[in-house]
Design a protein around this motif. Sequence first.
Motif, mmCIF file in Angstrom:
data_model
loop_
_atom_site.group_PDB
_atom_site.id
_atom_site.type_symbol
_atom_site.label_atom_id
_atom_site.label_comp_id
_atom_site.label_asym_id
_atom_site.label_seq_id
_atom_site.Cartn_x
_atom_site.Cartn_y
_atom_site.Cartn_z
ATOM 1 N N PHE A 223 0.813 -1.217 0.000
ATOM 2 C CA PHE A 223 0.000 0.000 0.000
ATOM 3 C C PHE A 223 0.849 1.271 0.000
ATOM 4 O O PHE A 223 0.738 2.108 -0.906
ATOM 5 N N THR B 91 -6.079 -5.286 -7.045
ATOM 6 C CA THR B 91 -6.638 -5.731 -5.766
ATOM 7 C C THR B 91 -6.061 -4.888 -4.644
ATOM 8 O O THR B 91 -4.840 -4.649 -4.608
ATOM 9 N N MET B 92 -6.910 -4.435 -3.744
ATOM 10 C CA MET B 92 -6.475 -3.516 -2.683
ATOM 11 C C MET B 92 -5.513 -4.199 -1.698
ATOM 12 O O MET B 92 -5.870 -5.199 -1.063
ATOM 13 N N PRO B 93 -4.281 -3.695 -1.562
ATOM 14 C CA PRO B 93 -3.389 -4.239 -0.524
ATOM 15 C C PRO B 93 -3.747 -3.641 0.842
ATOM 16 O O PRO B 93 -4.327 -2.551 0.905
ATOM 17 N N PRO B 94 -3.416 -4.327 1.923
ATOM 18 C CA PRO B 94 -3.740 -3.764 3.244
ATOM 19 C C PRO B 94 -2.838 -2.573 3.591
ATOM 20 O O PRO B 94 -1.691 -2.505 3.148
ATOM 21 N N ILE B 95 -3.387 -1.649 4.403
ATOM 22 C CA ILE B 95 -2.572 -0.519 4.883
ATOM 23 C C ILE B 95 -1.525 -1.028 5.868
ATOM 24 O O ILE B 95 -0.345 -0.688 5.784
ATOM 25 N N SER C 152 -0.536 -4.777 8.045
ATOM 26 C CA SER C 152 -0.816 -6.198 8.227
ATOM 27 C C SER C 152 0.107 -6.735 9.315
ATOM 28 O O SER C 152 1.329 -6.691 9.171
ATOM 29 N N GLU D 8 -5.459 -7.293 9.713
ATOM 30 C CA GLU D 8 -5.182 -6.341 8.636
ATOM 31 C C GLU D 8 -6.066 -5.116 8.769
ATOM 32 O O GLU D 8 -7.232 -5.228 9.168
ATOM 33 N N SER E 31 -7.470 -2.312 6.228
ATOM 34 C CA SER E 31 -7.534 -2.133 4.778
ATOM 35 C C SER E 31 -8.618 -1.133 4.398
ATOM 36 O O SER E 31 -9.611 -0.958 5.127
ATOM 37 N N THR F 86 -10.698 -1.633 2.213
ATOM 38 C CA THR F 86 -11.912 -2.367 1.841
ATOM 39 C C THR F 86 -13.006 -2.152 2.895
ATOM 40 O O THR F 86 -14.174 -2.375 2.605
ATOM 41 N N GLN G 66 -11.722 3.522 5.000
ATOM 42 C CA GLN G 66 -11.451 4.279 3.769
ATOM 43 C C GLN G 66 -11.833 5.745 3.933
ATOM 44 O O GLN G 66 -11.072 6.651 3.554
ATOM 45 N N ARG H 223 -10.114 1.562 -7.017
ATOM 46 C CA ARG H 223 -9.367 0.329 -7.283
ATOM 47 C C ARG H 223 -8.977 0.212 -8.754
ATOM 48 O O ARG H 223 -8.877 -0.892 -9.307
#
Length: 337
Positions: free
Chosen positions: A86, A147-151, A153, A158, A160, A162, A167, A238
Amino acid sequence: MTAAAINRLGLVVVALLTLAAPWFLPLLVDGFWVDIYAEMLIWSLLAASVNLLFGYVGLLSFGQALFFGMGMYGVAIGVAKLGLGFWPAFGLGVVMATAMALVAGALAVRLTWHYFAIITVVFSLIFYFAALSWKPLTGGDDGLSFTMPPIVSIGEWELSLTDPTVQYYFIIAIVGVCYALMGVILKSPLGAAFRAVKENDHRAALIGLNVYLIRLTAFVIAGFIAGTAGALFAFFGRYASASYMFYHVSGEAVVWAIIGGAGTLLGPVVGTSLLIVLREELSHAWEHYLILVGIIVILVVIFAPKGLGGLWQALVRRIARPETPPPSTDAKGEDLP
């Protein structure tokens, strides 16, 4: 209450409403408006980059969408093609936009007036068609999704984007930092130099200011702000698309900045919010809603030439109590009569 106190109170109210939006907007209207509000904040950064150049330095750019698109593609290419996480992808998007602003600005700020506007459009068109043609890297007409990576982890936990609430608050945090940064810059000697160049570049040069360097600095900072907005918008949707690099996106940002009030820090937020709300509401009622939006824009420009920000300041001055000047003293430190 003084004008400064009214402005501070208004700012606090807006900040509180922004922080509470995920709770009260679904109750008042619809949860859909939380995403729209987040989108307004992102687009307001693009308008703020236009405002920084036009409102404070006197350079009208129709090419800020180029840096917005660079921010988007930096994130999308970083995640989808390079496998970055991210924060590295976010950094790549911002760095790409800022570097592009440095290259384009080195040539563009040598010009002023319509010559400057034209060269910014040309830069935007060159990289718009380049993004369309370089399909293996950019996806061409289809754009580039990821695909959204986590902020963050840690083990199986995680954080994220999502999660809609994460967000939303991530977006207002980044947007808030950008506006705070612009506020600090505009109150600094550099901000005073921006305004001096806008007022009269010949006099600014006579007092020893390097007009070219000051304009280039403003151009790069504006590119950084637009690139940050583009990187945020890539995570928001995304994906990245060349259509966001086209000059009509820059034109919309110019309108948002002027309607909100060019030369005011928060004017772009007001202009962007108003026109996006109008677009969302009127588009459900009438297919040709852009005609109504255009009429409203014309009315605002005619009756509020300083934008809605100028209208607000005029209203505050009318209702505010005059500020008491500090007591003056003579050379001996005694109060003057």
